[in-house]
Design a protein around this motif. Structure first.
Motif, short mmCIF file in Angstrom:
data_model
loop_
_atom_site.label_atom_id
_atom_site.label_comp_id
_atom_site.label_asym_id
_atom_site.label_seq_id
_atom_site.Cartn_x
_atom_site.Cartn_y
_atom_site.Cartn_z
N THR A 19 0.83 -1.20 0.00
CA THR A 19 0.00 0.00 0.00
C THR A 19 0.87 1.25 0.00
O THR A 19 0.59 2.21 -0.72
CB THR A 19 -0.94 0.00 1.23
N LEU A 20 1.94 1.24 0.79
CA LEU A 20 2.86 2.39 0.81
C LEU A 20 3.50 2.62 -0.55
O LEU A 20 3.70 3.77 -0.96
CB LEU A 20 3.95 2.16 1.85
N SER A 21 3.83 1.54 -1.24
CA SER A 21 4.48 1.69 -2.55
C SER A 21 3.53 2.31 -3.57
O SER A 21 3.99 2.96 -4.51
CB SER A 21 4.99 0.34 -3.05
N GLN A 22 2.23 2.15 -3.38
CA GLN A 22 1.26 2.78 -4.28
C GLN A 22 1.09 4.25 -3.95
O GLN A 22 0.92 5.08 -4.84
CB GLN A 22 -0.08 2.05 -4.19
N VAL A 23 1.16 4.60 -2.68
CA VAL A 23 1.01 6.00 -2.25
C VAL A 23 2.30 6.78 -2.50
O VAL A 23 2.27 7.95 -2.86
CB VAL A 23 0.59 6.07 -0.77
N HIS A 24 3.44 6.13 -2.28
CA HIS A 24 4.75 6.76 -2.47
C HIS A 24 5.49 6.04 -3.59
O HIS A 24 6.32 5.16 -3.33
CB HIS A 24 5.58 6.68 -1.18
N PRO A 25 5.23 6.40 -4.86
CA PRO A 25 5.85 5.67 -5.98
C PRO A 25 7.37 5.82 -6.06
O PRO A 25 8.03 5.04 -6.72
CB PRO A 25 5.17 6.25 -7.22
N LYS A 26 7.95 6.80 -5.34
CA LYS A 26 9.41 6.94 -5.35
C LYS A 26 10.08 5.74 -4.70
O LYS A 26 11.25 5.47 -4.94
CB LYS A 26 9.83 8.22 -4.61
N MET A 27 9.33 5.02 -3.87
CA MET A 27 9.88 3.82 -3.22
C MET A 27 10.30 2.81 -4.27
O MET A 27 11.33 2.14 -4.12
CB MET A 27 8.83 3.20 -2.29
N LEU A 28 9.54 2.69 -5.35
CA LEU A 28 9.83 1.69 -6.38
C LEU A 28 11.04 2.07 -7.23
O LEU A 28 11.54 1.25 -8.00
CB LEU A 28 8.60 1.50 -7.27
N LYS A 29 11.53 3.31 -7.09
CA LYS A 29 12.71 3.75 -7.84
C LYS A 29 14.00 3.49 -7.08
O LYS A 29 15.08 3.75 -7.59
CB LYS A 29 12.59 5.22 -8.19
N GLU A 30 13.90 3.00 -5.86
CA GLU A 30 15.09 2.68 -5.07
C GLU A 30 15.78 1.45 -5.66
O GLU A 30 15.14 0.62 -6.30
CB GLU A 30 14.72 2.39 -3.62
N GLU A 31 17.09 1.35 -5.42
CA GLU A 31 17.82 0.18 -5.88
C GLU A 31 17.42 -1.01 -5.01
O GLU A 31 17.39 -0.92 -3.80
CB GLU A 31 19.32 0.40 -5.75
N GLY A 32 17.10 -2.10 -5.63
CA GLY A 32 16.72 -3.30 -4.92
C GLY A 32 16.05 -4.26 -5.86
O GLY A 32 15.37 -3.85 -6.81
#
Length: 142
Positions: A75-88
C-alpha cells in the motif's frame, strides 16, 4: 486409532517483514520510529499491525526489530511511488532503502538491515535447471 477431529490452530498474524536496526538509545528513539510509522499509516489510510521491540544492548548499541506487514508495504508503494525507484531486487529491499531515507530526513541515523521476508507460495510448475543443462552445453557456453 487416529484422531480425525483435530483442532487446528492457524496463524493469527499475516507474514511479516522483519527489519533489524541499531541506534544509541532505543528508549528515546522508539518514539520517533513510532511517530514516522504513524504518519505513514495516516498518509495511506491503513491501520497496520506494526511492531517495534528492543532486542538488547551490546557494546553501547541498542538493537531493535521492526515488523511490517507485506500488505502495508504494498500500500505504501502505491502511495509513495518513489519507493519503487530505489535500488533493490524485491519490494522489501526497496522499502528498506526508502525507509532509511525517511529517517535521515528526520535527522535520525539508524543502521537498518533486512532480516526476513515472507516466502512466496508457488502455484504451479517451476523449471529445475538441473534437468535441462548438461556438461556439454555448459562447456560450449564457456
Amino acid at each position: 486409532m487416529p484422531c480425525t477431529n483435530m483442532h487446528k490452530k492457524y496463524a493469527e498474524k499475516p507474514p511479516m517483514v522483519l527489519i533489524s536496526g541499531s541506534c544509541l538509545d532505543f528508549r528515546k528513539e522508539r518514539e520517533h520510529i513510532m511517530e514516522l510509522v504513524g504518519e505513514l499509516e495516516w498518509g495511506c489510510h491503513y491501520q497496520s499491525k506494526f511492531e517495534c521491540s528492543s532486542v538488547g544492548k551490546t557494546m553501547g548499541w541498542d538493537f531493535f526489530d521492526l515488523y511490517f506487514e507485506m500488505e502495508f508495504i504494498t500500500t505504501l508503494s502505491q502511495v509513495h511511488p518513489k519507493m519503487l525507484k530505489e535500488e533493490g531486487n524485491i519490494l522489501e529491499q526497496q522499502f528498506l532503502l526508502w525507509l532509511g531515507k525517511q529517517f535521515r530526513k528526520m535527522k535520525k541515523e539508524y543502521h537498518l538491515k533486512l532480516v526476513e521476508t515472507p516466502y512466496e507460495v508457488s502455484k504451479g510448475f517451476r523449471i529445475d535447471p538441473e534437468s535441462y543443462r548438461t556438461e556439454e552445453t555448459l562447456w560450449d557456453l564457456r
